[in-house]
Design a protein around this motif. Sequence first.
Motif, PDB file in Angstrom:
ATOM      1  N   GLN A 389       0.484  -1.015  -0.286  1.00  6.19           N
ATOM      2  CA  GLN A 389       0.055  -0.077   0.013  1.00  6.19           C
ATOM      3  C   GLN A 389       0.755   1.133   0.404  1.00  6.19           C
ATOM      4  O   GLN A 389       2.043   1.541   0.346  1.00  6.19           O
ATOM      5  CB  GLN A 389      -1.078   0.498   1.324  1.00  6.19           C
ATOM      6  N   ALA A 390       0.480   2.323  -0.510  1.00  6.84           N
ATOM      7  CA  ALA A 390       1.285   3.931  -0.835  1.00  6.84           C
ATOM      8  C   ALA A 390       0.518   4.087  -0.389  1.00  6.84           C
ATOM      9  O   ALA A 390      -0.459   4.821   0.202  1.00  6.84           O
ATOM     10  CB  ALA A 390       0.810   4.250  -2.200  1.00  6.84           C
ATOM     11  N   GLY A 391       1.399   5.705   0.154  1.00 10.09           N
ATOM     12  CA  GLY A 391       0.530   6.791   1.319  1.00 10.09           C
ATOM     13  C   GLY A 391      -0.198   7.432   0.962  1.00 10.09           C
ATOM     14  O   GLY A 391      -0.410   7.569  -0.842  1.00 10.09           O
ATOM     15  N   ILE A 392      -0.634   7.962   1.125  1.00 10.15           N
ATOM     16  CA  ILE A 392      -1.276   9.495   0.785  1.00 10.15           C
ATOM     17  C   ILE A 392      -0.644  10.761   0.629  1.00 10.15           C
ATOM     18  O   ILE A 392      -0.059  10.689   1.502  1.00 10.15           O
ATOM     19  CB  ILE A 392      -3.111   9.745   1.330  1.00 10.15           C
ATOM     20  N   GLN A 393      -1.341  11.480   0.269  1.00 10.40           N
ATOM     21  CA  GLN A 393      -0.661  12.911   0.594  1.00 10.40           C
ATOM     22  C   GLN A 393      -0.466  13.807   1.930  1.00 10.40           C
ATOM     23  O   GLN A 393      -2.042  13.934   2.922  1.00 10.40           O
ATOM     24  CB  GLN A 393      -1.553  14.246  -0.628  1.00 10.40           C
ATOM     25  N   GLY A 394       0.582  14.633   1.962  1.00 11.38           N
ATOM     26  CA  GLY A 394       0.667  14.890   3.595  1.00 11.38           C
ATOM     27  C   GLY A 394       0.220  16.503   3.321  1.00 11.38           C
ATOM     28  O   GLY A 394       0.217  17.032   2.237  1.00 11.38           O
TER      29      GLY A 394
END
Length: 537
Positions: A389-394
């Motif tokens: 799973q990839a991270g989301i925008q912070g």
Amino acid sequence: MSKQLLLTLALALAGASDAQTDIDTRPVVAQARSSGLPSHWQHGVFMEIFVRGYQDGDGDGIGDLRGLTSRLDYLKKLGISGIWLMPITASSDHDHGYATTDFRTIEPQYGTLADFDELVREAHQRGIGIVMDYVINHASWQFPPFQHAVADRNSPWRSWFVWNTNPGPGWDIWGKLPWYDAATQPWTWTGALKDLPPFQPGSPDIYFGTFGPHMPDFNLRNPAVVQYHEDSLRFWLNRGLDGYRLDAVPHLIENNAKDWNDQPESRVLTKRFQDLIKSYPSRYVVCEATAEPIAYGEPGLCGGAFAFNQNYEIVKAAKGDAAAVQKVADYYRAMAPTMATFLHNHDIFTGPRVWDQLRGDEARYRLAAASYLLLPGTPFVYYGEEIGQAGIQGTGPEDDAPLRAPMSWTPDNRGPGGFTTNAQPFRPLSLNRSRHNAASQQRDPASLFNFYRELIALRHASGALTLGRYEADKVDGQLWTFQRVHGKERVLVAINYGDTPAALNLPARALPLYPKAGPARATLPPLSVRVYRLEAR
């Protein structure tokens, strides 16, 4: 109207809806019962789970305990032996949970004590232990005793926190001043803490907060505070909890502006808490201690600690950094087998999600996973790691939200089988969920999920890989070989971090364990891992 009266009124208004007037501080008598979990369960593979981001069980877009319980079969299929729950107690942040408002109740958005009991019961039926985060160092500013202490300087709760009218110069914890004047209501500050106006020396309401004004530190020199925490630890252990991850233990006691981190008094308290927890049969303790993790991992201190900094070197090694390969090998030689290993956790300072760090290179992803799943210590997989799973925008470099998005269960992740059935998820969904979701990954025999599952199963089936010593390690450029030894069982692991084949000096009678197909070969393909059982002559 006096400043003290104004402050009292402000606290009453601010806390009316979010903090109850009293908390349970009653003594708790130990009821030390066995969980019935398999022996050595705590030496298996754990998963760290952010309950808010795992599975919505009631359709409100927020993960909860019932949702997690519904996913236990998935965790059993993966081979998970233990679950570390990020804070599930009531909090004022209603997100990460480390700003605790009640140490003996469940965060209402997560469910009830009955839901917790059901989770523990169902997990135990599947041979899975449950460990929860416990925040000893501090509470929320909405913690009722702190509100009483601020509102009344003569309150018996005043001694539960750290006050100093003139802390003196030189204080600097991670670039900020850790003292705050309650009269200015610093917990309402929304800007960067480094920009918060400093207190005025001489104020009678200056308090200490290692992690900011919204989380005041406990006065752990006060026996009543220590007793409260010990009773609260027993409260959950008596309900069947299998152990704790103790948060921020090097910060329990600060002596002065210079001697504030990892003080001898903090170590004494940490050992005391470990002894209490392990007075219950088959319980597990792991500590967050970034300053001296190897020391805290020793049985004489915490008995388990996360291997901070090793995670950075593992990822560098997976990228082909030969110097990092050597550092990784050396670390395993130095550390106690009670250490907890990981690639990253819920804090962004440990790194983005593995998918993002390795830019989607699945071959190198597998090398990173092998570099801790097949080694000594207790491995902790971060939820979603096993599916890539990839991270989301912070919002910035210090934002932890990219690590704490909803778990990707299906390509859409809404509706049947998804994270939530009919609500907007509390946070944006991972953008690579179309392929990297649990449903698709389980169907694909060549997926990351099935790679993790196979390595975890290999570890479980081998006493050498679970409990064995780390021996005969050798680094030759980007090739790392080592052996795990337990009793008469000897296992050889070889990892090639390079882009070219590597010659492997295989002992006689090497039986392939991973991959199982084909004979043992003297050449290791690029970016690959091989595991062999070494048969006795």
